[in-house]
Scaffold this motif. Sequence first.
Motif: not given
Length: 464
Positions: A414-417, A423-427, A461-463
Amino acid sequence: MELPCCCLLLLSCLQSLSAHADFFTSTGQMTDLLYTEKDLVTSLKDYIRAEESKLEQIKRWAEKLDSLTVTATQDPEGFLGHPVNAFKLVKRLNTEWGDLESLVLRDTTGGFISNLTIQRQHFPNDEDQTGAAKALIRLQDTYRLDANTISTGNLPDPEHPRGKSNLKYFEFQLEKQKKAAEEEAPKQKEREKRETAEKKKKQKKSKKAFSLIPEREKYEMLCRGEGIKMTPRRQSRLFCRYYDNNRNPSLLLAPVKQQDEWDRPYIVRYLDIISDAEIERIKQLAKPRLRRATISNPITGVLETASYRISKSAWLTEYDDPMIEMINNRIEGVTGLEMDTAEELQVANYGVGGQYEPHFDFGRKDEPDAFKELGTGNRIATCLFYMSDVAAGGATVFPDVGAAVWPQKGTAVFWYNLFASGEGDYSTRHAACPVLVGNKWVSNKWIHERGQEWRRPCGLSESE
């Protein structure tokens, strides 16, 4: 009455066309071809027995006449002087040779040809053969196998039927590695002392060098088990635990086993989260519905097949079986996220060299309409169930961060996108490595934003 007949004919044609649908993209469905071939072999053996029986009758007839004609031609007039012999000659030429002609011309191929014609509707076509050939080339490229290695079956799994003949080779290599390790141990201690000071510098350089490698190469390196390794300090922060998700009622008496797989992005694995019986039931429900997996065209938004996604998938709802609802409730229990707005359970089976090259699960800013029709917002998280072990290959890799998660039957990762801010996590860009040996079954649960407002509040915050 003519119109319904035409409709039936059209439907039968469409069914025969659908029978050719991409066998090479699903190993699970290809198993049906083995039973088809087995049935054809049985039919072929029946034909051979019928031919042998016919030839045996012809052979006996030929041997009988051979001895008769040898005797008769030694004294033709004397032989025919006997009225019975004369009658038998006339009878043979008038009727019995006609019977033999009928026997020779008797068609014993009917059953076999009829069966072959019917079964041919379900045969793979040229596209399947081309797809399977490309898969072998893809496996060679990804896992750096030479043509001789893959053609002779010298694949990594010694227990695989094609690899059992190479068991001695694997044992020899293992013993060789053990001896080399024993000889190297004293030298290694000295080397470790010298390298301690330089270790951090090397790790930084390695990470920087890895980040400069093209994504395709990083993807293939991770599939082979290469690439950057997590530092001991980061590894020390990964744990395994019994997890009850803040005393969730469904987990109080039976907390799940949770294991940290990666720190950034945070990826966890739940062990023994799905039983063998549940897996078999899901596969049983999904197999008849499997269709070639598609991707959403980023420009047109139309679903289409792609060479970089080789698998078949099916969607299962709570109405298909009460067990699906139980699994959805289980996901909600361990993640704490609302399932009412999640997508249905997607079941996927990978084909020959099956893969899904690097992609995002969430919709990016340049895809504002990615999930507009669903009306449930973006994909906030992914829960991926592994429903089979894979003998070789088939890892889930994250090229940007160097993470590799290997299939383990009965577990889920499981992971958060998205960050808490939305905001999208591009990693989280990830890929499914080609299956080298084995059969890979997975199921996905994509969880959406709507309904999570109180379960995962927005960050500042975004991140975050």
